[in-house]
Design a protein around this motif. Structure first.
Motif, PDB file in Angstrom:
ATOM      1  N   HIS A  25     -35.546 -15.732 -24.714  1.00 38.70           N
ATOM      2  CA  HIS A  25     -36.798 -16.166 -24.080  1.00 38.70           C
ATOM      3  C   HIS A  25     -36.681 -15.948 -22.572  1.00 38.70           C
ATOM      4  O   HIS A  25     -36.783 -16.900 -21.782  1.00 38.70           O
ATOM      5  CB  HIS A  25     -37.064 -17.645 -24.374  1.00 38.70           C
ATOM      6  CG  HIS A  25     -37.123 -17.975 -25.837  1.00 38.70           C
ATOM      7  ND1 HIS A  25     -36.003 -18.245 -26.592  1.00 38.70           N
ATOM      8  CD2 HIS A  25     -38.173 -18.069 -26.690  1.00 38.70           C
ATOM      9  CE1 HIS A  25     -36.377 -18.480 -27.843  1.00 38.70           C
ATOM     10  NE2 HIS A  25     -37.677 -18.383 -27.933  1.00 38.70           N
ATOM     11  N   PRO A  26     -36.460 -14.703 -22.151  1.00 33.97           N
ATOM     12  CA  PRO A  26     -36.086 -14.461 -20.744  1.00 33.97           C
ATOM     13  C   PRO A  26     -37.101 -14.975 -19.726  1.00 33.97           C
ATOM     14  O   PRO A  26     -36.699 -15.540 -18.707  1.00 33.97           O
ATOM     15  CB  PRO A  26     -35.974 -12.940 -20.675  1.00 33.97           C
ATOM     16  CG  PRO A  26     -35.742 -12.497 -22.075  1.00 33.97           C
ATOM     17  CD  PRO A  26     -36.487 -13.464 -22.933  1.00 33.97           C
ATOM     18  N   CYS A  27     -38.377 -14.805 -19.991  1.00 33.13           N
ATOM     19  CA  CYS A  27     -39.349 -15.196 -18.962  1.00 33.13           C
ATOM     20  C   CYS A  27     -39.561 -16.700 -18.938  1.00 33.13           C
ATOM     21  O   CYS A  27     -40.066 -17.245 -17.945  1.00 33.13           O
ATOM     22  CB  CYS A  27     -40.671 -14.458 -19.166  1.00 33.13           C
ATOM     23  SG  CYS A  27     -40.457 -12.676 -19.019  1.00 33.13           S
TER      24      CYS A  27
ATOM     25  N   SER B  58     -45.023 -16.461 -24.792  1.00 36.87           N
ATOM     26  CA  SER B  58     -46.404 -15.954 -24.699  1.00 36.87           C
ATOM     27  C   SER B  58     -46.784 -15.565 -23.281  1.00 36.87           C
ATOM     28  O   SER B  58     -47.776 -16.018 -22.728  1.00 36.87           O
ATOM     29  CB  SER B  58     -47.407 -16.990 -25.217  1.00 36.87           C
ATOM     30  OG  SER B  58     -47.266 -17.156 -26.579  1.00 36.87           O
ATOM     31  N   CYS B  59     -45.986 -14.703 -22.691  1.00 37.83           N
ATOM     32  CA  CYS B  59     -46.250 -14.262 -21.322  1.00 37.83           C
ATOM     33  C   CYS B  59     -47.626 -13.612 -21.226  1.00 37.83           C
ATOM     34  O   CYS B  59     -48.024 -12.830 -22.094  1.00 37.83           O
ATOM     35  CB  CYS B  59     -45.204 -13.230 -20.920  1.00 37.83           C
ATOM     36  SG  CYS B  59     -43.564 -13.965 -20.773  1.00 37.83           S
ATOM     37  N   LEU B  93     -42.036  -9.635 -17.082  1.00 37.95           N
ATOM     38  CA  LEU B  93     -41.912  -9.418 -18.517  1.00 37.95           C
ATOM     39  C   LEU B  93     -40.451  -9.089 -18.802  1.00 37.95           C
ATOM     40  O   LEU B  93     -39.754  -8.531 -17.962  1.00 37.95           O
ATOM     41  CB  LEU B  93     -42.789  -8.251 -18.983  1.00 37.95           C
ATOM     42  CG  LEU B  93     -44.310  -8.448 -18.898  1.00 37.95           C
ATOM     43  CD1 LEU B  93     -45.025  -7.161 -19.296  1.00 37.95           C
ATOM     44  CD2 LEU B  93     -44.773  -9.594 -19.791  1.00 37.95           C
ATOM     45  N   CYS B  94     -39.988  -9.429 -19.983  1.00 34.31           N
ATOM     46  CA  CYS B  94     -38.605  -9.126 -20.361  1.00 34.31           C
ATOM     47  C   CYS B  94     -38.557  -7.717 -20.967  1.00 34.31           C
ATOM     48  O   CYS B  94     -39.588  -7.067 -21.101  1.00 34.31           O
ATOM     49  CB  CYS B  94     -38.089 -10.190 -21.321  1.00 34.31           C
ATOM     50  SG  CYS B  94     -38.573  -9.948 -23.028  1.00 34.31           S
ATOM     51  N   ARG B  96     -38.479  -6.670 -23.833  1.00 34.88           N
ATOM     52  CA  ARG B  96     -39.373  -6.478 -24.984  1.00 34.88           C
ATOM     53  C   ARG B  96     -40.816  -6.336 -24.498  1.00 34.88           C
ATOM     54  O   ARG B  96     -41.496  -5.362 -24.808  1.00 34.88           O
ATOM     55  CB  ARG B  96     -39.256  -7.670 -25.940  1.00 34.88           C
ATOM     56  CG  ARG B  96     -37.886  -7.830 -26.535  1.00 34.88           C
ATOM     57  CD  ARG B  96     -37.845  -8.952 -27.563  1.00 34.88           C
ATOM     58  NE  ARG B  96     -38.069 -10.267 -26.982  1.00 34.88           N
ATOM     59  CZ  ARG B  96     -37.118 -11.045 -26.473  1.00 34.88           C
ATOM     60  NH1 ARG B  96     -35.871 -10.633 -26.482  1.00 34.88           N
ATOM     61  NH2 ARG B  96     -37.409 -12.235 -25.972  1.00 34.88           N
ATOM     62  N   GLY B  97     -41.265  -7.322 -23.716  1.00 38.45           N
ATOM     63  CA  GLY B  97     -42.651  -7.296 -23.240  1.00 38.45           C
ATOM     64  C   GLY B  97     -42.934  -6.075 -22.381  1.00 38.45           C
ATOM     65  O   GLY B  97     -44.019  -5.486 -22.440  1.00 38.45           O
TER      66      GLY B  97
HETATM   67  S1  SF4 Z   1     -40.826 -11.343 -25.478  1.00 39.02           S
HETATM   68 FE1  SF4 Z   1     -40.363 -11.362 -23.276  1.00 39.02          FE
HETATM   69  S2  SF4 Z   1     -42.248 -10.698 -22.286  1.00 39.02           S
HETATM   70 FE2  SF4 Z   1     -42.762 -11.262 -24.390  1.00 39.02          FE
HETATM   71  S3  SF4 Z   1     -43.386 -13.405 -24.293  1.00 39.02           S
HETATM   72 FE3  SF4 Z   1     -41.200 -13.411 -24.716  1.00 39.02          FE
HETATM   73  S4  SF4 Z   1     -40.218 -13.544 -22.739  1.00 39.02           S
HETATM   74 FE4  SF4 Z   1     -42.340 -12.921 -22.378  1.00 39.02          FE
END
Ligand code: SF4
Lengths: 816, 197
Positions: A25-27, B58-59, B93-94, B96-97
């Motif tokens: 959950h990096p962000c 949920s960015c 964003l990470c 993935r995002g």
């Molecule tokens: S996957 Fe990454 S960019 Fe997408 S919601 Fe999770 S933390 Fe944010």
């Protein structure tokens, strides 16, 4: 989450255990970094691997997978022994002083009432309080009574000495004590700790009790309802919270109402066992309103067909005899007793435990419908992919449909993040080809099924014929209209009880709060906890006011947080019994002499004064939080350490009851569990930063970043087995074996468990035989087909394997 | 005058709407500069607020697509970035995002309804009508045959357990609610999502 992502910045200690937020959950993890940088917070990570969360931690301690309860019970023993609990909070807001019935006991790994033959606690009558003649629980405010909860708890956790914790968990005593000390530093009213966890706690046969253990610690410390506190489930999919709230769960209906069981033959029976009355004077016991929520929901489902005379269409709902959770569905399917299956955005062949059993089950279906934006292993389970999916299509008689669904960018609607925050998203583009949105697909299916029943009749057609679909375009409803339906509205004028000349609600009016829901059929509303999300003032999920007036990370006008736009649950507990903040630092909601005030929405009516002693835990009949769970947990009112089903050692606490005594093992799986003589290595599964479940193997960038399956192991094990990084290894469990490249790292080190060295390997889950990544054996070839006794979440995090060096898979060799 | 990043973005957006970099206040010099550079790729794009579909943080994301969303015009996503206004991710964003465009445009996205006959070794393209009619028929036949109206004790139970439904926790609340309604109205008990697996 009880709190929110932004609220993490208010923490003084952050415990990441059972999760790995920096990578998964990096962000959200940025709020941990913020707390460290600007709030002087200490980050503590307890994990079998030295993860990237651990890499930036102030303190890291290793632990053997599947032993978190032993660790956390040891923490409780430390807190109680050292007097590091927030006494006043514990007395006011927990059931610490409640007197438990005589006859309650715990002996040799079992609580009172166990039936050996049934492998269950058949008599849980002693798992409860003593009550007086008025039905109120008896309480000893002095906490002296030998059978009051806190004293029973002290006795229960007394066995978890630091030495015992080290023996079971493999965590060196000095490291364990250091973690205890850091946690204990938040027992004062001016400091708080947040707990961040994910599947590392849920995916065990003791999953729910892992989380309970932490909830108990947080209650002892006074960290629930407080900024920077709470028990925070980070959660997986983007809308897993919303879909759980809306009850795509076998025994629930939306808003955590419960589907009727066979024992509730009539509506009266059902209501009798749901409308919980308060068990302490003056308490809210919010489930007293159950009928209002239920009737409004039935009106939303069945419209005019739900009437008082037919008990609000009670019989339109199915009743359950046993829970049909995912593992049960798989078992029924594998036994050849299921004919049809829908997999909507669910790659069950990868996501369920024990791939082989699932594939056999899919092969026995008459038909399978996969609805997905992407290719999945599930939709192609019948296709031969060499050793990665070695099947003969000719022998598989399942008819399969693969329906193309749109993805997030191609649809609009709301989703609920792990902070319970409902947010709207807008459509940016059309989906590819002939893909369609889930709303359209489901609506189309409903229309066709309904037409068939209207024409031909058939088994109990009533709920299908009368299912309300009152949207402007029933073939493809506008999500805004559906959200209004979920929110609820008045079906008729409702007069104001205080002044009948006035209207409380006029017909058609959207409900402002669930407080106005009715049990007389005058209101409709699909999911009571969502009421308030779409009111006459508009769609609250669309709000984008990014201001945070108090600077506490509340953002009250961004989206809508259920329930009632509350951002921190149980926030009444942020003030003492008199309504005064515990400290200036942690000031959040307080009594200003005439009402509850602060940046959030209070737990109950803002004008109820503190001297009424209404507890914050409004969903409990007592109004207090439960250190003693009563009959709420199937494996006991206190958490207890049990070994995983693939047990690495005999449980040192009670070797005769080594594993969780109420685990559900299907007859077909009786021989599915491994023992350390054959499988001497502990394995766990995990996730990579670059991948999300089984989707991103279909996305180019992610596939390039992490192209293939590997097994991570420590240097000691690799050396002992003659394995070097990059070698092919075979990993075998009692269920099956896979081949993977070895990644030898310093991140997993052997630990000493019960006097013997314990090697641990980790396997990322993301790979399969479909996608842009290299083909691989699904990791759930290895994992056991058994779940948490409370939630049936599969035990993906702790099982036994062996590893050995091997040759490449045939296909890999061919392309190498 | 100090200008924050966000103000700058707003001003820029206004400038983009006017299709001239001159709106940034560079006057004639700006016009000359604008004439000399390749147009900014997002200049003609439509911006849409959405959320990363992966994890439950949920960015907030901004999706840029070509096409003006008018009826009959197909729009195409060309760029996705973090929403700087979003209180949780603040524009970040990470891995993935940040790569989510590759999910939207994956070669493995499904385009057409496909059907695999019993014993076959391939999928064949079918029409939506064929697929949906056939699925409704299969559902009804199984339900009519295996529906349990009463249990052995004569209690009305109205359940259908020979068909199961795995729903997705990546769909919207609205789609999920409709899925729930339909599945339960048929009497399906085996209804689950990714919440506990
Ligand atoms: S996957 Fe990454 S960019 Fe997408 S919601 Fe999770 S933390 Fe944010």
């Amino acid at each position: 989450m009880t709190n929110s992502w932004n609220d993490i910045k208010n923490a003084d200690v952050i415990l990441i255990m059972g999760g790995n937020a920096a990578e998964a959950h990096p962000c959200g993890f940025k709020w941990v970094v913020e707390a460290k940088a600007h709030n002087g917070a200490k980050l503590v990570v307890v994990d079998p691997r030295f993860t990237r969360s651990a890499a930036v931690a102030d303190f890291y301690a290793p632990i053997r997978p599947g032993t978190d309860i032993a660790f956390l019970s040891g923490v409780m023993r430390y807190l109680l022994g050292a007097g590091k609990i927030q006494q006043e909070y514990v007395k006011a807001f927990t059931n610490a002083g409640y007197i438990v019935k005589e006859g309650f006991k715990f002996e040799d790994g079992l609580f009172a009432g166990y039936d050996e033959a049934k492998k269950n606690y058949v008599d849980r009558s002693t798992w409860d309080y003593e009550f007086d003649e008025q039905g109120m629980a008896k309480v000893d405010d002095t906490l002296q009574h030998p059978r009051c909860v806190i004293n029973l708890l002290k006795t229960h956790v007394d066995r978890y000495t630091p030495e015992m914790v080290e023996r079971i968990c493999g965590t060196p005593k000095d490291k364990f004590l250091k973690v205890c000390e850091l946690i204990a530093s938040t027992s004062t009213g001016d400091r708080s700790m947040t707990s961040m966890y994910a599947l590392g706690w849920t995916q065990h046969t003791t999953g729910a009790q892992n989380i309970r253990s932490m909830a108990m610690i947080q209650l002892l410390l006074g960290n629930i309802g407080i900024p920077g506190g709470g028990v925070n489930a980070l959660r997986g999919h983007s809308n897993v919270q919303g879909i759980t709230d809306l009850a795509l769960l076998s025994t629930s209906t939306p808003g955590y109402l419960v589907l009727p069981t066979d024992r509730e033959a009539t509506y009266a029976d059902y209501m009798k066992s749901r409308r919980f009355k308060p068990q302490r004077p003056g308490q809210t016991s919010f489930w007293q309103n159950y009928e209002k929520f239920f009737v409004s929901q039935q009106k939303s489902f069945f419209g005019a067909a739900a009437t008082k005379d037919n008990d609000w269409a009670y019989d339109y709902l199915p009743k359950f005899d046993v829970p049909y959770d995912a593992l049960k569905i798989i078992d029924v399917m594998a036994a050849g007793q299921m004919n049809g299956l829908f997999c909507q955005g669910m790659n069950i062949m990868m996501a369920g435990p024990n791939k082989t059993k699932i594939r056999n089950g899919l092969s026995k279906l008459k038909w399978l419908v996969s609805i997905d934006p992407l290719e999945t292993e599930t939709a192609r389970f019948w296709e031969n992919h060499g050793e990665f999916n070695d099947v003969d299509p000719k022998s598989i008689q399942t008819e399969v449909f693969q329906l193309p669904a749109t993805a997030f960018a191609e649809e609009e609607g709301s989703a609920t993040n792990s902070s319970r925050l409902i947010q709207w998203h807008w459509k940016a583009a059309e989906g590819p080809g002939e893909s369609r949105g889930d709303i359209q697909i489901i609506s189309d299916l409903r229309a066709r099924l309904r037409a068939l029943y209207a024409k031909e009749g058939g088994a109990f057609p009533d709920p299908i014929l009368n299912l309300a679909w009152n949207y402007s375009d029933p073939g493809n409803p506008d999500p805004a209209e559906v959200l209004k339906d979920i929110n609820g509205y008045a079906l008729e004028d409702v007069p104001d009880p205080a002044d009948p000349a006035k209207l409380l609600l006029r017909a058609g009016q959207l409900l402002p709060t669930f407080g106005v829901m009715r049990d007389d059929g005058k209101t409709s509303g699909g999911c009571w906890i969502y009421t308030g999300v779409y009111t006459e003032a508009g769609n609250m999920a669309q709000r984008r006011n990014a201001s945070d007036p108090t600077g506490k990370g509340v953002y009250p006008n961004w989206g809508f947080s259920w329930p009632a736009n509350r951002r921190i649950l149980y926030n009444r507990a942020s003030a003492d019994a008199a309504g005064k903040p515990w400290s200036e630092r942690k000031k959040y909601m307080w009594w200003n002499g005439s009402k509850w005030t602060g940046p959030d929405v209070p737990d109950y009516a803002p004008t109820v004064p503190p001297d009424k002693a209404v507890g914050p835990f409004i969903m409990n009949q007592e109004g207090t939080a439960r250190l003693f769970a009563r009959t709420g947990m199937p494996d006991g009112p206190f958490p207890e350490h049990y070994e995983a089903m693939d047990a690495f050692i005999a449980n040192p606490l009670h070797p005769k009851v080594s594993r969780n005594p109420v685990v559900r093992v299907f007859a077909a799986d009786a021989k599915s569990f491994g023992t350390p003589d054959k499988f001497p290595i502990v394995a766990t599964t995990y996730r990579l930063t670059e991948h999300f479940h089984y989707w991103t193997k279909n996305a180019h960038a992610n596939a390039v970043l992490q192209p293939e399956l590997f097994v991570e192991m420590g240097e000691r094990l690799a050396k002992a087995k003659g394995i070097q990084s990059g070698d092919w290894v075979e990993v075998t469990s009692q269920r099956g074996s896979i081949k993977a490249k070895a990644a030898v790292t310093k991140r997993i080190r052997p630990i000493m468990v019960d006097g013997k060295p314990c090697d641990i390997v980790g396997v990322p889950i993301h790979y399969g035989f479909i996608g842009l990544t290299r083909k691989a054996h699904p990791v759930n070839t290895l994992t056991p087909p058994v779940g948490d006794v409370s939630a049936q979440t599969p035990e993906f995090k702790a099982f036994l394997v062996d590893v050995k060096k091997t040759t490449p898979p045939a296909q890999a060799a061919a392309t190498a | 005058m100090g200008i924050t990043r966000r103000q700058f973005m707003r001003v820029s957006a206004a400038g983009l709407a006017a299709s001239t970099v001159g709106a940034l206040g560079f006057g004639d010099a700006g016009d000359a500069l604008a004439a000399g550079v390749r147009p900014f790729k997002l200049e003609r794009a439509t911006e849409t607020r959405n959320a990363c579909p992966y994890c439950a943080v949920s960015c907030g994301v901004l999706i840029y697509s070509l096409g003006d969303r008018s009826k009959n015009a197909r729009s195409e996503v060309i760029h996705v970035e973090g929403d700087p206004d979003h209180p949780v991710n603040r524009g970040t964003l990470c891995p993935r995002g940040a790569a989510v465009l590759d999910f939207v445009r994956s070669p493995n996205r499904l385009k057409y309804p496909m059907h695999r006959k019993a014993g076959s070794d391939k999928f064949e393209r079918v029409s939506w009508d064929f697929a949906m009619d056939r699925i409704a028929r299969l559902m009804k036949d199984d339900r009519d045959k295996n529906f349990v109206a009463k249990n052995r004790d004569g209690v009305t139970v109205n359940r259908w357990v020979s068909t199961g439904f795995f729903g997705t926790s990546s769909q919207s609340n609205e789609a999920g609610y409709l899925t729930y309604k339909l599945a339960r109205a048929t009497g399906i008990l085996g209804l689950e999502n990714q919440a506990r697996i």
